[in-house]
Structures are given as structure tokens and as C-alpha cells.
Enzyme design. Sequence first.
Site, short mmCIF file in Angstrom:
data_model
loop_
_atom_site.label_atom_id
_atom_site.label_comp_id
_atom_site.label_asym_id
_atom_site.label_seq_id
_atom_site.Cartn_x
_atom_site.Cartn_y
_atom_site.Cartn_z
CG ASP A 183 18.42 -20.00 31.37
OD1 ASP A 183 18.36 -19.17 32.31
OD2 ASP A 183 19.47 -20.27 30.76
CG ASP B 284 21.92 -14.55 29.73
OD1 ASP B 284 22.58 -13.69 29.14
OD2 ASP B 284 21.10 -14.30 30.63
#
Length: 221
Positions: A12, A14
Site C-alpha cells: 500500500d 499512504d
Amino acid sequence: MKGVPTRAVLFDLDGTLIDSAPDLGAAADQMRTTRGLASYPLERYRPMAGAGARGMLGVAFGITPDAPEFDALREEFFVTYERCMFNTQAFDGVPPLIEALVARGLRWGVVTNKSKRFTEPLTQAMPLFASAGAVVSGDTTPHAKPHPEPLHEAARRLGIPSEHCIYVGDDERDIIAGRAAGMRTVAAAYGYMGAQADATRWEADALITSPGELLKLLDSA
């Protein structure tokens, strides 16, 4: 983390690779102060950074997506964020982690729900992502996480079967998506989980409290 050989690691964005909370919070807070409202400290925004515009506007104005003014505020937030997002930095420990993965001959990439409107210019501006073999945004495929299709798309771009990938993320939807894609999953507990999150309940294959711990997991696989 035992199982089929690991040939790639997907992340992922952020809250897992980059700490974008200061810039997301600054954009939302600027919207507050331009309306004559008091500024909030970053600590108020940080736990909701993983929820993007929805989380930031919720903190700044106490509104939810079903509010009639939400869409207009969201677009204002996007425009404001675009002007300050290039201050974002990688979490401590992420650059050496990526260097180590590349040195081991492992492919790596990004699967995020962040729109390519932001993902592409941001990753292109940061040297960290020069060695990434795939960057899949929230609108790259018809589906976003927790649907597994973005993860399958990243695996296809790397030319590696999904079952040979590990997916690392700081939100429960990351773990759900990874499991649905047939990947082993790692919960990044140093990210933007929020006060109510309990990563031990997500049924990830492993949990790490710093980026460097991922290498230890790979060594034990």
C-alpha cells in the site's frame, strides 16, 4: 510466512511506504483557516490519514460523505492537496528496505486506493519509486481495494503469479484484498490505523511495527 517462494512484495502507499499525513492534514487545515476557523494540530489529522479526503474532511469539518456539501468540499480538498503533496516523505526505514529487496532480486510494486491523479505525479517525483515494477492506483482497474483485482493487476504487470506475492498494508481492507488475491499478507502497524483499529484481528499472516521487520519475515520464510 512459510509457503510458496516469495518473488515479489507489493505495498500500500499512504501509511505503509510514505508518510503523507502532514500534507493531507495541511490541506484540510488550510481549508479550515481560510474559513476563519481555528487551526488543528497534525496529531488530530494523522489517525484518519488513511481514509483520504473522507477522513480529512471528517476531522476538519465533522462531515460525512452523505452531507450535501461533501462533494464540493472534496474537490476543494483535492485541489488544495495537489499544491502541497510534494513535501511527502518516505517513512524511516523504507528506502533501505526497498534497496534490500532489489538487492535480493525481488520485484516490488505499489497498490493503492489513491487516485492516479495524485499517485502518478507523486511516485514519479520521488526517487524511491524508480525501481518499482508496478504502480496501481485506485482507479487503474474498475475496482478498488478491498477487491482483489488491483492486486492481480500489479502481479500481472510484474509478470509474477499472485500466489508468489506478499502484500503489505496498514488498513484492514489491504489484508482483505491480499487474502482474496491469494497473497500472503503483512499488516503494517506503524501506519494510519486509527485509535479503534486492532490489526491482530485482521487475520494477516504477519504483523510488523517497522519497515525493517519485513526483511526478518522474508529471512524466516
